[in-house]
Motif scaffolding. Structure first.
Motif, PDB file in Angstrom:
ATOM      1  N   LEU A 155      74.406  91.126  17.547  1.00  0.00           N
ATOM      2  CA  LEU A 155      73.720  89.900  17.142  1.00  0.00           C
ATOM      3  C   LEU A 155      72.661  90.187  16.085  1.00  0.00           C
ATOM      4  O   LEU A 155      72.623  89.535  15.027  1.00  0.00           O
ATOM      5  N   LEU A 156      71.791  91.171  16.345  1.00  0.00           N
ATOM      6  CA  LEU A 156      70.675  91.441  15.435  1.00  0.00           C
ATOM      7  C   LEU A 156      71.152  92.038  14.117  1.00  0.00           C
ATOM      8  O   LEU A 156      70.665  91.665  13.046  1.00  0.00           O
ATOM      9  N   TRP A 194      66.104  85.066  20.429  1.00  0.00           N
ATOM     10  CA  TRP A 194      66.145  83.606  20.343  1.00  0.00           C
ATOM     11  C   TRP A 194      64.849  83.072  19.734  1.00  0.00           C
ATOM     12  O   TRP A 194      64.866  82.096  18.966  1.00  0.00           O
ATOM     13  N   LEU A 195      63.725  83.720  20.036  1.00  0.00           N
ATOM     14  CA  LEU A 195      62.430  83.286  19.507  1.00  0.00           C
ATOM     15  C   LEU A 195      62.232  83.706  18.045  1.00  0.00           C
ATOM     16  O   LEU A 195      61.377  83.139  17.362  1.00  0.00           O
ATOM     17  N   THR A 196      62.995  84.691  17.583  1.00  0.00           N
ATOM     18  CA  THR A 196      62.880  85.176  16.205  1.00  0.00           C
ATOM     19  C   THR A 196      64.269  85.152  15.562  1.00  0.00           C
ATOM     20  O   THR A 196      64.916  86.189  15.442  1.00  0.00           O
ATOM     21  N   PRO A 197      64.747  83.989  15.151  1.00  0.00           N
ATOM     22  CA  PRO A 197      66.140  83.840  14.733  1.00  0.00           C
ATOM     23  C   PRO A 197      66.496  84.443  13.377  1.00  0.00           C
ATOM     24  O   PRO A 197      67.678  84.599  13.080  1.00  0.00           O
ATOM     25  N   GLY A 198      65.524  84.781  12.547  1.00  0.00           N
ATOM     26  CA  GLY A 198      65.843  85.320  11.236  1.00  0.00           C
ATOM     27  C   GLY A 198      66.039  86.818  11.260  1.00  0.00           C
ATOM     28  O   GLY A 198      65.795  87.482  12.266  1.00  0.00           O
ATOM     29  N   PRO A 204      54.341  86.827  16.482  1.00  0.00           N
ATOM     30  CA  PRO A 204      53.010  86.911  15.888  1.00  0.00           C
ATOM     31  C   PRO A 204      52.228  88.146  16.289  1.00  0.00           C
ATOM     32  O   PRO A 204      51.456  88.687  15.516  1.00  0.00           O
ATOM     33  N   TRP A 205      52.435  88.625  17.527  1.00  0.00           N
ATOM     34  CA  TRP A 205      51.663  89.769  18.009  1.00  0.00           C
ATOM     35  C   TRP A 205      52.425  91.090  17.803  1.00  0.00           C
ATOM     36  O   TRP A 205      51.958  92.144  18.225  1.00  0.00           O
TER      37      TRP A 205
END
Length: 211
Positions: A155-156, A194-198, A204-205
């Motif tokens: 996926l990544l 899922w929270l970082t789709p690009g 952020p942290w």
């Protein structure tokens, strides 16, 4: 309402909470067994490069070198997301074979590229693959990782690399974290994905350490 009836209602309430929770856990375990234990993998074919996702431990490197000796690719790319450089003064023999391979460089019949992903995650490795493929013109890359990591890695990497990906897997003698902890770890990784789709989107942290 009689006291006995109220007591009965209170005693049955935990069961109504417990049953759905157990059902969800069962569904998760079945899904995890299918996705992590039986991922879609590819047969080794000739490609432009073989990318070894980190950490480059002895089991992983032994399989990578076997594939390279079999002519899988003309370039071996080794990711080391650990806390120490390959072959540094840490004294760990864990990465000894990777350190030797990286130190020898072009002494083999194939080119060797070793890098530290930034960030030190599978996403960082995917970002480095994008950069290398753009520099080198790679349109077909083989990727080696352990079985339980294949689905998330596909996926990544697929988000960053537009070319053809062959996902190759190997098995450790024992699952490093144990099956349950490994399922939890990989599930958490999918939540992060899922929270970082690009390709290069970061939490952020957890930003990249360098530009």
């Amino acid at each position: 309402m009689p006291r006995s009836a109220r007591s009965t209602r209170r005693s049955t309430r935990p069961a109504w909470v417990l049953v759905p929770a157990l059902a969800l856990c069962l569904v998760w375990l079945i899904a995890g067994w299918a996705v992590f234990q039986h991922p879609r993998t590819d047969a080794p074919t000739r490609s432009d490069a073989l990318l070894v996702l980190g950490p480059p431990d002895r089991t992983r490197m032994a399989e990578a070198l076997r594939l390279m000796d079999a002519g899988t690719a003309p370039v071996l790319v080794v990711a080391n997301p650990g806390t120490h450089d390959l072959g540094d003064a840490s004294g760990r023999v864990y990465y000894a074979r990777a350190a030797q391979t990286c130190a020898e460089g072009g002494d083999q019949d194939y080119e060797v590229i070793c890098f530290r992903p930034d960030p030190s995650t599978t996403q960082g490795e995917a970002m480095e693959l994008r950069a290398l493929s753009e520099q080198r013109g790679w349109d077909h890359v083989s990727v080696l990782t352990y079985r339980q990591h294949v689905a998330r890695a596909r996926l990544l990497l697929g988000r960053c690399y537009a070319g053809e990906l062959d996902m190759l897997s190997f098995d450790y003698p024992a699952v490093p974290r144990g099956h349950l902890r490994e399922f939890l770890y990989q599930s958490g990784g999918f939540v992060k994905a899922w929270l970082t789709p690009g390709c290069d989107q970061q939490l952020p942290w957890q930003p990249k350490s360098v530009d």
